[in-house]
Scaffold this motif. Structure first.
Motif, PDB file in Angstrom:
ATOM      1  N   PHE A 111       0.901  -1.076  -0.070  1.00 39.24           N
ATOM      2  CA  PHE A 111      -0.038  -0.052  -0.059  1.00 39.24           C
ATOM      3  C   PHE A 111       0.866   1.491  -0.021  1.00 39.24           C
ATOM      4  O   PHE A 111       0.559   2.365  -0.442  1.00 39.24           O
ATOM      5  CB  PHE A 111      -0.968   0.070   1.198  1.00 39.24           C
ATOM      6  CG  PHE A 111      -2.006  -0.991   0.946  1.00 39.24           C
ATOM      7  CD1 PHE A 111      -3.235  -0.660   0.402  1.00 39.24           C
ATOM      8  CD2 PHE A 111      -2.036  -2.389   1.532  1.00 39.24           C
ATOM      9  CE1 PHE A 111      -4.247  -1.640   0.330  1.00 39.24           C
ATOM     10  CE2 PHE A 111      -2.888  -3.148   1.406  1.00 39.24           C
ATOM     11  CZ  PHE A 111      -3.997  -2.890   0.622  1.00 39.24           C
ATOM     12  N   ILE A 112       2.004   1.247   0.429  1.00 41.29           N
ATOM     13  CA  ILE A 112       3.172   2.244   0.353  1.00 41.29           C
ATOM     14  C   ILE A 112       3.640   2.358  -0.815  1.00 41.29           C
ATOM     15  O   ILE A 112       3.809   3.417  -1.315  1.00 41.29           O
ATOM     16  CB  ILE A 112       3.795   2.092   1.615  1.00 41.29           C
ATOM     17  CG1 ILE A 112       3.401   1.967   2.832  1.00 41.29           C
ATOM     18  CG2 ILE A 112       5.254   3.295   1.764  1.00 41.29           C
ATOM     19  CD1 ILE A 112       4.208   1.675   4.256  1.00 41.29           C
ATOM     20  N   LEU A 113       4.279   1.307  -1.412  1.00 38.97           N
ATOM     21  CA  LEU A 113       5.291   1.329  -2.523  1.00 38.97           C
ATOM     22  C   LEU A 113       4.107   1.281  -3.985  1.00 38.97           C
ATOM     23  O   LEU A 113       4.646   1.505  -4.907  1.00 38.97           O
ATOM     24  CB  LEU A 113       6.036   0.376  -2.617  1.00 38.97           C
ATOM     25  CG  LEU A 113       7.179   0.291  -1.376  1.00 38.97           C
ATOM     26  CD1 LEU A 113       7.850  -0.938  -1.426  1.00 38.97           C
ATOM     27  CD2 LEU A 113       7.863   1.744  -1.406  1.00 38.97           C
ATOM     28  N   PHE A 114       2.981   0.982  -3.814  1.00 40.23           N
ATOM     29  CA  PHE A 114       2.141   1.049  -5.073  1.00 40.23           C
ATOM     30  C   PHE A 114       2.156   2.151  -5.695  1.00 40.23           C
ATOM     31  O   PHE A 114       1.946   3.291  -5.410  1.00 40.23           O
ATOM     32  CB  PHE A 114       0.672   0.505  -4.793  1.00 40.23           C
ATOM     33  CG  PHE A 114      -0.148  -0.005  -5.711  1.00 40.23           C
ATOM     34  CD1 PHE A 114      -0.073  -1.170  -6.256  1.00 40.23           C
ATOM     35  CD2 PHE A 114      -0.914   1.071  -6.387  1.00 40.23           C
ATOM     36  CE1 PHE A 114      -0.791  -1.770  -7.299  1.00 40.23           C
ATOM     37  CE2 PHE A 114      -1.467   0.452  -7.632  1.00 40.23           C
ATOM     38  CZ  PHE A 114      -1.635  -0.772  -7.887  1.00 40.23           C
ATOM     39  N   LYS A 115       2.571   2.047  -7.091  1.00 34.06           N
ATOM     40  CA  LYS A 115       2.490   3.498  -7.985  1.00 34.06           C
ATOM     41  C   LYS A 115       1.028   2.995  -8.977  1.00 34.06           C
ATOM     42  O   LYS A 115       1.137   2.007  -9.863  1.00 34.06           O
ATOM     43  CB  LYS A 115       3.565   3.388  -8.667  1.00 34.06           C
ATOM     44  CG  LYS A 115       4.467   4.461  -8.085  1.00 34.06           C
ATOM     45  CD  LYS A 115       5.845   4.776  -9.173  1.00 34.06           C
ATOM     46  CE  LYS A 115       6.627   5.747  -8.549  1.00 34.06           C
ATOM     47  NZ  LYS A 115       7.844   5.930  -9.467  1.00 34.06           N
ATOM     48  N   MET A 116       0.316   3.826  -8.894  1.00 34.59           N
ATOM     49  CA  MET A 116      -0.816   3.732  -9.892  1.00 34.59           C
ATOM     50  C   MET A 116      -0.477   4.596 -11.153  1.00 34.59           C
ATOM     51  O   MET A 116      -0.334   5.638 -11.288  1.00 34.59           O
ATOM     52  CB  MET A 116      -2.015   4.454  -9.453  1.00 34.59           C
ATOM     53  CG  MET A 116      -3.229   4.002 -10.186  1.00 34.59           C
ATOM     54  SD  MET A 116      -3.665   2.168  -9.840  1.00 34.59           S
ATOM     55  CE  MET A 116      -4.988   2.044  -8.637  1.00 34.59           C
ATOM     56  N   ARG A 117      -0.440   3.548 -12.278  1.00 36.40           N
ATOM     57  CA  ARG A 117       0.012   4.129 -13.479  1.00 36.40           C
ATOM     58  C   ARG A 117      -0.901   3.480 -14.655  1.00 36.40           C
ATOM     59  O   ARG A 117      -1.433   2.587 -14.382  1.00 36.40           O
ATOM     60  CB  ARG A 117       1.281   3.954 -14.076  1.00 36.40           C
ATOM     61  CG  ARG A 117       1.890   2.618 -13.695  1.00 36.40           C
ATOM     62  CD  ARG A 117       3.444   2.677 -13.725  1.00 36.40           C
ATOM     63  NE  ARG A 117       3.711   2.965 -15.476  1.00 36.40           N
ATOM     64  CZ  ARG A 117       5.036   3.286 -15.727  1.00 36.40           C
ATOM     65  NH1 ARG A 117       5.750   3.364 -14.939  1.00 36.40           N
ATOM     66  NH2 ARG A 117       4.932   3.525 -17.116  1.00 36.40           N
ATOM     67  N   ILE A 118      -1.252   4.215 -15.584  1.00 40.02           N
ATOM     68  CA  ILE A 118      -2.365   3.918 -16.554  1.00 40.02           C
ATOM     69  C   ILE A 118      -1.805   3.456 -17.879  1.00 40.02           C
ATOM     70  O   ILE A 118      -2.662   3.036 -18.785  1.00 40.02           O
ATOM     71  CB  ILE A 118      -3.546   4.780 -16.372  1.00 40.02           C
ATOM     72  CG1 ILE A 118      -3.117   6.148 -16.955  1.00 40.02           C
ATOM     73  CG2 ILE A 118      -4.168   4.582 -15.500  1.00 40.02           C
ATOM     74  CD1 ILE A 118      -4.107   7.220 -17.466  1.00 40.02           C
TER      75      ILE A 118
END
Lengths: 388, 334
Positions: free
Chosen positions: A380-387
């Motif tokens: 949850f800390i390191l997640f990067k939301m990219r599309i």
């Protein structure tokens, strides 16, 4: 393209609901491809069991054997040299039993042969040759013991025929060592299956959690989700849970396959809940890490390389194929911090020894919980939301 | 308190930078409630960036976007609930049935079970997919998938609908059907923003159009207004071999006092005076001089003319679509 991460004031309910909606979708897709998914979980263990399960049954090489000669007579000298002529045994002569035993315990000897002063006479139920072994050279120990027994038999001192009672052999070849999980009478097949269950779970996480995140991103599904008011955390959570479910199903399938192929379960059906707990914990941990990894690499190729570079060594170092004690000393500490070690060890207690000491259970569960907490928290800390 | 307006989207001086690259440079426009608004521009012009900003997927570097009278950064969740989007890639889930596809998104929008089942059955009806409700979407034709996609983007009954190239890849029949559906939605009062690579589509569908290039709005207005900027009069178009076009140009210049422009094998000139007499006069003159021409026609200026003038390129030439390896798609298939 890194997307904007809005702060969302969520009530916990909506996260739960969104997670379930997304998970339901994943499961429909999983079921739609059930054949592929089952084959993917089983093909690797199937091949490995076929190829490796008979490993060591007839080829024992370089078994380090410490010999203590208390007889010191021509017969014992001749017996000793006949042992030395065996290519499979690597003989070291030591002067007393305690020294030999400490070698056995430290792993620098796989077998200890004691030639008693009475050699070559066999006196009733007391054989004049005693064999002690540890579990460190799993593949070779059994072969080594039989070679020594055969050699001793030529002097009328076959330890296993000491009383004419075939059961006596087990009194003679004694296991020395504290780790009963790798007992003497184990089948390497079952030993291997224990490791394969953990492996299938870890690889299931690679295919289940992270890989689907990447495919969703590439196919535009992720963007479609993010356009809705769904929270980022629900997306992460659904991916981790899906990876976990896939892994657990895979692990259980591998267990079933292993049993079907001749593996045994010492604890019987009662061991199933233990295995389920161990596999679930390791799966959540690995799923979390693969989801973070997938959120940070762009394409599926890079993801697979990274994932395998991480999982493969962890798998091998966990003692999935061979006991950790047979690894070089410098590698052994790595296996202590390898979460998979604890899952593998635990599964082996259940499948091989039939007895899972509370302390060992506590250690394994604690280590796996730590791994789970670390992976889950970091995702949850390191997640990067990219599309893109 | 600002004066009440019926603007549903107000984009003010928006700048969006990705590192050193400026994707949007001081873009401003407004969209009125119920308007069907077209966003045109070559690939890489900034259309997608603009849409992602409106959707709240990206954050502006500077400037403001006001949607439904509220700054987008203030309450993104509310904004997301009133926007629907049909993406360029058709992303219906092939393994889910039509109904499951719709239900998934209805749930993500937080609809109650009762509301969901009502909306889903309405949507299936709208898409003429009632009899296919429990069939996997992967078995659908391209047109059916796109119809499903359109009703899926409407499942939350949005106030604003964004259509990213809604007809790309569709055959003529399905395209006409899609146009009909878009017009119907517009009639219902939905504000629609669409991007397209078909200029005639923008011309016939959109009430207003913005042409974006290099991250800037080059022109904005009704299709008619934009065409008038290019030319107010009909355009004469002659196709002939390049080496004879010069002599035709000479005739036009001398006899009709027009200003011809030659582009390869095409000659263009704005017609002044009576169109019919100009065209027939040129035909007589060329046949008298035995100059061979392929065709001669007069037409009103099109969006193509607008586009070429504003961006210096024909839209079709630059839209090649983004390449994505089918292999990597296959590898990720479950």
């Amino acid at each position: 393209m890194r997307i904007n991460e809005w702060k969302r004031e969520d009530d916990d309910l909506s996260i739960g609901r969104d997670t379930l909606s997304l998970l339901r979708r994943e499961m429909i897709i999983y079921v739609a491809h059930i054949k592929t998914n089952v084959i993917r979980a089983l093909i690797f263990p199937f091949i490995l069991i076929i190829i490796f399960s008979n490993l060591g049954s007839n080829s024992a090489v370089g078994i380090t054997t410490a010999v203590v000669n208390y007889a010191n007579n021509p017969a014992s000298a001749s017996f000793l040299s006949s042992l030395q002529s065996q290519n499979t045994l690597q003989i070291t002569s030591v002067t007393d039993l305690s020294q030999a035993m400490s070698m056995l315990k430290s792993g620098s000897a796989d077998l200890v042969v004691v030639i008693l002063p009475t050699f070559p006479r066999t006196d009733g139920s007391n054989p004049s040759v005693q064999i002690y072994h540890s579990n460190s050279n799993l593949a070779g120990t059994a072969g080594g013991i039989s070679i020594i027994e055969q050699a001793a038999a030529k002097y009328g001192a076959d330890p296993s025929s000491a009383t004419g009672d075939p059961q006596a052999a087990s009194h003679v070849a004694q296991l020395v060592g504290s780790n009963l999980a790798y007992g003497f009478q184990i089948s390497y097949k079952t030993f291997l299956i224990g490791g394969l269950i953990a492996m299938v779970a870890a690889f299931g996480a690679i295919f289940g959690g992270g890989a689907t995140l990447i495919s969703d991103r590439q196919l535009g599904n992720l963007k479609a989700f993010l356009i809705t008011p769904v929270s980022k955390n629900a997306i992460i959570l659904s991916k981790i849970l899906y990876g976990t479910i896939v892994s657990v199903i895979g692990g259980m399938l591998a267990l079933g396959l292993g049993i079907a192929m001749g593996g045994t379960m010492a604890m019987g059906i009662a061991g199933l809940p233990y295995i389920l707990v161990l596999v679930t914990l390791i799966s959540i941990g690995f799923s979390s890490f693969t989801v973070v990894l997938a959120s940070r690499v762009k394409n599926i190729e890079a993801y697979q390389i990274f994932a395998q570079v991480i999982v493969m060594p962890l798998w091998f170092l966990s003692g999935a194929f061979f006991p950790v004690s047979s690894m070089p000393a410098w590698m052994q500490p790595i296996s202590v911090v390898d979460p998979m070690t604890y899952a593998t060890t635990g599964i082996r207690y259940v499948m091989l020894s039939g007895y899972y000491p509370l302390q060992a259970f506590g250690t394994d569960i604690l280590a796996l919980l730590l791994f789970f907490a670390l992976g889950f928290g970091l995702s949850f800390i390191l997640f990067k939301m990219r599309i893109d | 308190m600002a004066a009440q307006s019926n603007n549903v989207i107000e984009v003010k001086n928006v700048v969006k930078k990705f590192g050193d690259f400026t994707a949007l440079n001081n873009v401003s426009f407004t969209i009125k409630e119920g308007e069907l608004f077209g966003l045109l521009g070559p690939n890489g012009a900034g259309k997608t960036t603009m849409i992602n900003l409106i959707l709240g997927l990206l954050k502006v570097t500077s400037g403001t976007i006001i949607i439904d009278r509220e700054d987008i950064s203030r309450n993104p969740e509310r904004i997301k609930k009133i926007i629907g989007m049909m993406t360029q890639e058709t992303v219906v889930e092939p393994d889910l049935t039509a109904k499951q596809n719709l239900e998934l998104f209805a749930r993500l929008y937080g609809l109650s079970e009762a509301e969901m089942s009502k909306r889903v059955s309405e949507a299936l009806k709208d898409a003429n997919l009632e009899d296919k409700a429990n069939v996997r979407a992967g078995t659908f034709s391209g047109g059916m998938q796109r119809r499903l996609e359109l009703v899926k983007s409407m499942v939350n009954v949005p106030k604003i609908l964004i259509l990213d190239e809604p007809t790309t890849g569709l055959d003529v029949q399905n395209r006409v059907d899609m146009w009909k559906r878009i017009r119907e939605l517009s009639k219902r009062g939905v504000t629609i923003i669409m991007t397209t690579q078909y200029l005639e589509e923008a011309d016939s569908l959109c009430e207003r159009v913005a042409v974006i290039d290099h991250g800037e709005v080059k022109a904005i207005g009704t299709p008619l207004e934009l065409k008038k900027q290019v030319a107010t009069k009909p355009i004469l178009e002659i196709f002939a071999k390049a080496d004879v076009l010069d002599s035709i140009a000479e005739i036009i210049r001398v006899k009709y006092k027009l200003k011809p422009e030659i582009l390869g094998e095409k000659l263009l000139a704005e017609i002044s005076g009576d169109t019919a007499s100009v065209v027939s006069g040129i035909m007589k003159e060329t046949s008298k001089r035995k100059i061979e021409i392929y065709s001669i026609s007069s037409r009103l200026p099109t969006m193509d003319d607008v586009f070429i003038k504003l961006t210096g390129s024909s839209l079709r030439d630059t839209t090649s679509g983004t390449y994505e390896s089918t292999r990597s798609k296959m590898m990720t298939r479950r």
